[in-house]
Write an enzyme that holds these catalytic residues in place. Structure first.
Site, PDB file in Angstrom:
ATOM      1  N   TRP A 138       0.860  -1.184   0.000  1.00 15.15           N
ATOM      2  CA  TRP A 138       0.000   0.000   0.000  1.00 15.15           C
ATOM      3  C   TRP A 138       0.906   1.247   0.000  1.00 15.15           C
ATOM      4  O   TRP A 138       1.887   1.303   0.746  1.00 15.15           O
ATOM      5  CB  TRP A 138      -0.889  -0.003   1.259  1.00 15.15           C
ATOM      6  N   ASP A 195     -16.036   8.648   0.190  1.00 15.71           N
ATOM      7  CA  ASP A 195     -16.598   7.868   1.300  1.00 15.71           C
ATOM      8  C   ASP A 195     -17.309   8.752   2.330  1.00 15.71           C
ATOM      9  O   ASP A 195     -16.852   9.848   2.635  1.00 15.71           O
ATOM     10  CB  ASP A 195     -15.406   7.154   1.977  1.00 15.71           C
ATOM     11  N   TRP A 199     -15.279   2.908  -7.593  1.00 12.71           N
ATOM     12  CA  TRP A 199     -15.592   1.601  -7.004  1.00 12.71           C
ATOM     13  C   TRP A 199     -14.374   1.169  -6.186  1.00 12.71           C
ATOM     14  O   TRP A 199     -13.363   0.765  -6.751  1.00 12.71           O
ATOM     15  CB  TRP A 199     -15.888   0.617  -8.131  1.00 12.71           C
ATOM     16  N   ASP A 200     -14.519   1.253  -4.881  1.00 10.48           N
ATOM     17  CA  ASP A 200     -13.392   0.982  -3.991  1.00 10.48           C
ATOM     18  C   ASP A 200     -13.465  -0.445  -3.458  1.00 10.48           C
ATOM     19  O   ASP A 200     -14.500  -1.125  -3.561  1.00 10.48           O
ATOM     20  CB  ASP A 200     -13.451   1.995  -2.835  1.00 10.48           C
ATOM     21  N   MET A 201     -12.397  -0.921  -2.844  1.00 12.06           N
ATOM     22  CA  MET A 201     -12.350  -2.277  -2.260  1.00 12.06           C
ATOM     23  C   MET A 201     -11.171  -2.284  -1.301  1.00 12.06           C
ATOM     24  O   MET A 201     -10.033  -2.266  -1.735  1.00 12.06           O
ATOM     25  CB  MET A 201     -12.133  -3.260  -3.414  1.00 12.06           C
ATOM     26  N   ASP A 237      -2.901   5.428  -3.093  1.00 16.96           N
ATOM     27  CA  ASP A 237      -3.291   6.424  -2.087  1.00 16.96           C
ATOM     28  C   ASP A 237      -2.141   7.366  -1.786  1.00 16.96           C
ATOM     29  O   ASP A 237      -2.321   8.369  -1.094  1.00 16.96           O
ATOM     30  CB  ASP A 237      -3.707   5.726  -0.785  1.00 16.96           C
TER      31      ASP A 237
HETATM   32  C1  DGJ Z   1      -9.369   4.098  -0.139  1.00 18.84           C
HETATM   33  C2  DGJ Z   1      -9.200   4.888  -1.406  1.00 18.84           C
HETATM   34  O1  DGJ Z   1      -8.013   4.559  -2.023  1.00 18.84           O
HETATM   35  C3  DGJ Z   1      -9.261   6.372  -1.074  1.00 18.84           C
HETATM   36  O2  DGJ Z   1      -9.041   7.126  -2.227  1.00 18.84           O
HETATM   37  C4  DGJ Z   1     -10.597   6.682  -0.461  1.00 18.84           C
HETATM   38  O3  DGJ Z   1     -11.605   6.487  -1.403  1.00 18.84           O
HETATM   39  C5  DGJ Z   1     -10.822   5.819   0.770  1.00 18.84           C
HETATM   40  N1  DGJ Z   1     -10.624   4.435   0.481  1.00 18.84           N
HETATM   41  C6  DGJ Z   1     -12.205   6.034   1.309  1.00 18.84           C
HETATM   42  O4  DGJ Z   1     -12.505   5.174   2.328  1.00 18.84           O
END
Ligand code: DGJ
Length: 740
Positions: free
Chosen positions: A200, A368, A478-480, A549
């Site tokens: 990450w 979010d 669309w996050d995960m 991120d």
């Molecule tokens: C992880 C994503 O990578 C971020 O850009 C953001 O959308 C957060 N999640 C929100 O919880």
């Protein structure tokens, strides 16, 4: 006819103007591999490429013949246990407990074009003339198991795509314990392996290592392709560079657990294989059932790593990515996440959008925190309905207000997840992936919904599609945000638990397919805690993804540089964020943050209201630049020039398709004193065009910029005596050249 078949199906030669791929049916009826590389002339017999000799301590299949052992054969789709001791492409467990199979070529068929893979992402053609497909059917006649090997050769690309289907034509159940999508036995192992690895916040850093005897591999067993390893490897000749030499690239069009492996045997044969990770996998095939394995894209480059990357870029941009947004200019967006997290009010968002509109931004993305009881990480996921305390007029009301300001509106979802503190979990606690009677782990206080179950996918579809139908939404992120643990689906019988990871992915792809086809005008962006699922499978559904991120400009140089080995600039979401940076606490100039993000799908991730007037002026300039050049940045040819992993500099460039516009980004990490003068040798220009540097009107011919180089010395070379702006740490410049 790009697929030549000789001697009634003994030899198969797939060839276009660039590459050749040659196979032969071996004397035991199995399929052997003879060659993958630069194009060679066709001939009716390639059998001289099979080398075989008696060797001690070898097992032989035939009593009479000491010259044929599968251990010494370069095979196309090998099995284990019948004289080959290397790792196989397929392993089938039969009801009697045996794992011995013998697959022999039964038939073949050729058709123009390329068919879809049921339920899976894959590259495609727009007209049948673009490619030809060969399907070779192998059969284990004793068990009645049939393996269909698919090869598609694109007419004008150095690309072969491969996929595999297995059908149980027998009378008894069988279990696939291993089914890779490709195997390639190369005749020597004089290569360096390139992999993209990280974590990450530092995804897809390139690593090179010389092949040595034994197995070298990368894999994921996390339920997603992951931040840690990317489903890609390349083999480059040790003397190959970015610009020259032979490179073979292998990329897996899949977003779940994978294995990419090279096994170098004792005779220096390099067995390259790629597919669903056999670790944790098992698929029961009842009589009459078929299993489809995902696709692998194999690229050959005679022009080094840049050549390989350019082939992946154009294929993935033009024939993997789909839909309305594939070729459209991507909107410049602003996302509220890094500015507000989940702590926002509607008025704050509107103020945000108002300023963004004034500066030229085109799309506002609410991240979010807008739904259910979501005010922190502990609650709300799974409740995809608006929180009216926060947004009194709903998402549709907010979307209308944003549209009235002049921006389009985008919204964040995390469809695959649920918090224990949610209405969804309270109603369906059994809908999460978990192993009965065992503790269930969490990640970020969330659980993974069991997408192996169609009723779960249907439910999420119903909730999300309602919002997309009711509000004017132009973009979805669309996050995960977690890996899968305790992988088990109570909906499946014990003997099918090895199917959970893959069935989960099929559920995710199903939801993507339904939403993207029902809402073709919406631009989907994939994300997984940044770049945790940045893979070709995702690009099939969403043309762009959140690269990482980590938005620090210096870190992003490395991440975007590494990502560019496979993925086109148009697929890399790249945003200018605040300084000091949220992750690194580093201050980088706003110009450099823009100059890095410019080579991606551009946006902002900060509160523009907090900038000074002077900074706002820079933002406006950046936006004008992107609007003018984004088409070229996304459709032009990209070259890596200087690696940020090698020293204090990074440089890359894009040349427009007509070669009349050239953009060169050069980045200095730390400033220098009294440094040497510098030049950058550009690539891919038209030698006879005079290119004008639009910042000062000076002209240079293409040959000069390529062979003599572009002078990039700045005020760190010597001492600044003439009032020019002194250069600083993290300095950068984008050179813009237009043909005269
Ligand atoms: C992880 C994503 O990578 C971020 O850009 C953001 O959308 C957060 N999640 C929100 O919880």
């Amino acid at each position: 006819m790009p697929i030549h078949i000789h001697q009634q199906g003994k030899f198969f030669h797939l060839t276009n103007q660039k590459i050749s791929y040659i196979m032969q049916v071996l004397e035991d009826g199995s399929l052997g591999n003879l060659y993958f590389g630069k194009k060679v002339a066709d001939r009716t017999d390639f059998s001289h490429l099979i080398e075989s000799a008696y060797r001690p301590n070898t097992a032989y299949a035939s009593q009479e013949d000491y010259s044929f052992s599968r251990e010494h054969m370069r095979q196309e789709f090998p099995v284990y246990g019948t004289t080959d001791f290397r790792h196989p492409a397929i392993s089938v467990l039969y009801e009697n407990g045996s794992r011995v199979s013998a697959f022999q070529v039964k038939e073949h068929a050729v058709h123009s074009g390329k068919r879809k893979l049921a339920g899976l992402p894959s590259t495609y053609v727009e007209s049948p003339e673009e490619a030809t497909t060969l399907e070779i059917t192998l059969e284990d006649s004793l068990a009645g198991v049939v393996v269909m090997l698919n090869y598609t050769l694109y007419e004008d690309r150095p690309v072969v795509t491969r996929s595999v289907r297995v059908r149980n034509d027998g009378q008894k159940n069988v279990k696939l314990e291993r089914l890779l999508s490709m195997n390639l036995d190369l005749p020597d192992a004089e290569y360096e392996l390139l992999q993209l690895s990280g974590a990450w916040g530092r995804e897809r850093h390139p690593y090179f290592r010389r092949l040595i005897p034994g197995i070298q591999s990368v894999e994921s067993a996390r339920g997603s392709s992951s931040h840690y390893q990317n489903p890609f490897i390349a083999l480059k000749r040790p003397d190959a560079t970015e610009q020259t030499g032979e490179v073979l690239g292998f990329s897996f069009v899949y977003s779940g657990n994978f294995l990419a492996q090279v096994e170098v045997d004792t005779y220096n044969v390099a067995r390259v294989s790629m597919g669903i990770n056999p670790f944790g996998f098992g698929w029961l095939l009842e009589p009459g059932q078929t299993f489809q394995a995902p696709e692998v894209v194999m690229v050959h480059s005679g022009n080094g790593l840049n050549g390989m990357s350019q082939t992946f870029h154009s294929l993935y941009r033009q024939r993997l990515s789909r839909g309305t947004w594939r070729d459209k200019e991507r909107p410049i967006l602003i996302n509220n996440w890094e500015a507000t997290g989940m702590d926002f009010t509607e008025q704050q968002l509107l103020d945000f959008a108002e300023t963004a509109y004034q500066d030229g931004v085109e799309l506002f993305v609410l991240d979010d925190g807008w739904f259910g009881g979501r005010r922190n990480e502990q609650a709300g996921l799974g409740d995809w309905f608006v929180n009216r305390e926060l947004l009194p007029e709903g998402i549709d009301g907010l979307a209308e207000k944003i549209e009235a300001i002049g921006l389009r509106f985008g919204l964040w979802f995390e469809p695959e997840m649920v918090n224990a503190d949610s209405d969804l979990f309270r109603a369906h606690p059994d809908w999460i992936i978990h192993t009965p009677e065992r503790p269930v782990s969490h990640g970020r206080h969330q659980y993974v919904l069991d997408f192996a179950r169609s009723e779960v996918v249907d439910h999420i579809y119903t909730m999300i599609s309602k919002i997309l139908r009711e509000a004017k939404i132009s973009y979805v992120k669309w996050d995960m945000n977690r890996c899968i643990t305790e992988a088990y689906s109570p909906s499946l019988p014990a003997e099918r638990q090895g199917e959970v990871f893959h069935r989960y992915m099929l559920g995710v792809y199903d939801l993507y397919e339904r939403l993207t086809s029902e809402f073709p005008e919406i631009l989907f962006e994939f994300c997984a805690s940044g770049g945790g699922r940045f893979d070709p499978g995702m690009i099939y559904y969403s043309p762009q993804g959140w690269t990482s991120d980590d938005t620090d400009a210096v870190e992003r140089l490395k991440i975007q540089y590494g990502t560019s080995f496979v993925y086109p600039l148009s697929s890399m979401g790249a945003h200018v964020s605040a300084a000091p940076n949220e992750q690194l606490h580093r201050y980088t100039p706003l110009e450099t943050r823009g100059n890095v993000s410019a080579f991606g799908s551009f946006g902002y991730e900060l509160d523009l209201n907090k900038l000074t007037e002077q900074e706002r002026a820079i933002v406006k300039e950046q936006i004008m630049f992107i609007k003018k050049y984004r088409k070229i940045i996304h459709s032009g040819t990209f070259y890596r020039l200087m690696s940020p992993f090698d020293g204090n500099y990074c440089a890359w460039m894009v040349v427009s398709e007509d070669k009349r516009t050239v953009l060169v980004g050069q980045y200095k990490i730390l400033n220098e004193v009294n440094a040497p003068f510098r030049r950058l040798h550009l690539i891919g220009l038209d030698p006879s065009i005079e290119y004008v540097d639009i910042s000062d009107g000076k002209g240079y011919y293409g040959d000069e910029l390529m062979h003599i180089g572009l002078v990039t010395s700045d005020t760190s070379c010597g001492q600044v005596l003439d009032g020019r702006k002194p250069s600083c740490d993290f300095d950068s410049k984008i050179y813009i050249f237009e043909a005269k």
